[in-house]
Design an enzyme around this catalytic site. Structure first.
Site, short mmCIF file in Angstrom:
data_model
loop_
_atom_site.label_atom_id
_atom_site.label_comp_id
_atom_site.label_asym_id
_atom_site.label_seq_id
_atom_site.Cartn_x
_atom_site.Cartn_y
_atom_site.Cartn_z
N ASN A 8 0.87 -1.18 0.00
CA ASN A 8 0.00 0.00 0.00
C ASN A 8 0.91 1.23 0.00
OD1 ASN A 8 -1.84 2.03 0.51
ND2 ASN A 8 -2.37 1.33 2.58
N LYS A 10 0.16 4.27 -0.32
CA LYS A 10 -0.48 5.44 0.31
C LYS A 10 -0.25 6.70 -0.53
CE LYS A 10 -0.22 3.17 4.75
NZ LYS A 10 -0.19 3.27 6.20
N HIS A 97 -9.71 1.11 4.88
CA HIS A 97 -8.43 1.23 5.60
C HIS A 97 -8.61 2.13 6.82
CE1 HIS A 97 -4.30 2.37 6.47
NE2 HIS A 97 -3.94 1.27 5.83
N GLU A 99 -6.92 4.46 7.98
CA GLU A 99 -6.68 5.89 7.73
C GLU A 99 -7.90 6.55 7.09
OE1 GLU A 99 -2.96 5.35 5.69
OE2 GLU A 99 -1.99 4.85 7.59
N GLU A 169 -5.84 -5.47 10.41
CA GLU A 169 -4.85 -4.42 10.67
C GLU A 169 -5.17 -3.73 11.98
OE1 GLU A 169 -2.69 -3.04 6.95
OE2 GLU A 169 -4.36 -1.69 7.22
N GLY A 175 1.79 1.87 11.17
CA GLY A 175 2.71 3.00 11.22
C GLY A 175 3.41 3.20 12.55
N SER A 215 2.88 -2.44 10.36
CA SER A 215 4.31 -2.50 10.67
C SER A 215 4.99 -3.81 10.26
CB SER A 215 4.54 -2.22 12.16
OG SER A 215 4.16 -0.90 12.47
N GLY A 236 2.75 -1.37 4.42
CA GLY A 236 2.72 0.06 4.14
C GLY A 236 4.11 0.58 3.83
#
Ligand code: PGA
Length: 256
Positions: A8, A10, A97, A99, A169, A175, A215, A236
């Site tokens: 991903n 992003k 997701h 985010e 996730e 992150g 992560s 990510g």
């Protein structure tokens, strides 16, 4: 069993030059490696999708988007539909997701509409679920995940459901460089299988692929994927470094 490794990217690769460097480096890093039966899926920013399809798509590397809108066409300023993505040559799309849930207030009911739109256009959804740090502390992670699944999969037939990929996730792991223990991931895997078995029966439950995301690095690939028996990972930050990303692919591909 072959693994699925999703990158991903992003909101990165800001310039055309940066994009080209990434594509070149990815292809170069790929050359020296033998990947047997893993499926790599790179979800680039949509503005780069056409170029990724032209330059990176192979039998082993499929491409995806990071979001879509559930309507097909019309007055929805700024949005991109499933049909548009499919027509570019994409095969997957990340939906729900954390985010998007956090910054755009997306709910699992929104995700449900998006999953249906993706399936209708023949795009395989990668549906993200997972608890926040607070929910984990409160001991309600299982309830949260159950609700995300029940709402996300509402009114989706078992035939369609089997082409949805679920990514577990934990929000606190995204992150953050923190990861769950492998038996905690296994517990969620078992929970998801139980929910799917209740909705669709065991046969379909066994077909729905479940990934871990948050992560993921080469050093932790074993702990977060192979030990808990996951079907793959969603990566990510490390997907922005082709060398590191492909190390993860290699580890999972060879089961080492
Ligand atoms: P991360 O992101 O690997 O940088 O934690 C994972 C994700 O957001 O999918």
């Amino acid at each position: 069993m072959s693994k699925i490794i999703v990158g991903n990217l992003k909101m990165n690769l800001l310039t055309l030059a940066e994009r080209e460097r990434y594509l070149e480096s990815f292809k170069k890093e790929l050359k020296g490696r033998k990947i047997d039966d893993s499926q790599i899926i790179i979800c680039s920013p949509s503005v780069h999708a056409e170029s990724f399809v032209k330059k990176l798509k192979t039998k082993k590397i499929a491409l995806g988007a990071q979001n879509l809108f559930w309507e097909e066409r019309g007055s929805y300023t700024g949005e991109i539909s499933a049909t548009m993505l499919k027509n570019l040559g994409l095969e997957y799309v990340i939906i729900g997701h954390s985010e998007r849930r956090k910054y755009f207030k997306e709910t699992s009911l929104d995700a449900n509409l998006k999953i249906k739109a993706a399936l209708k256009a023949n795009l395989a959804p990668i549906y993200c679920v997972g608890e926040t740090h607070h929910e984990r502390e409160e001991g309600v992670a299982a309830q949260v995940i159950t609700q995300q699944i029940l709402e996300g999969f509402a009114d989706i037939s078992s035939v369609k459901a089997s082409s949805v990929i679920v990514a577990y996730e934990p929000v606190w792991a995204v992150g953050s460089d923190q990861i769950p223990k492998s038996d905690e991931i296994l517990e969620v895997r078992i929970l998801l299988r139980k929910i799917f078995a209740e909705i669709y029966g065991l046969q379909t439950a066994d077909k729905i692929k479940v990934l871990y995301g948050g992560s993921v690095k080469a050093v932790s690939a074993n702990q977060v994927c192979l030990e808990p028996g996951m079907d793959g990972v969603l990566v990510g930050r490390e997907s922005l470094v082709p060398n590191e990303f492909l190390k993860i692919v290699e580890i999972l591909d060879k089961n080492i």
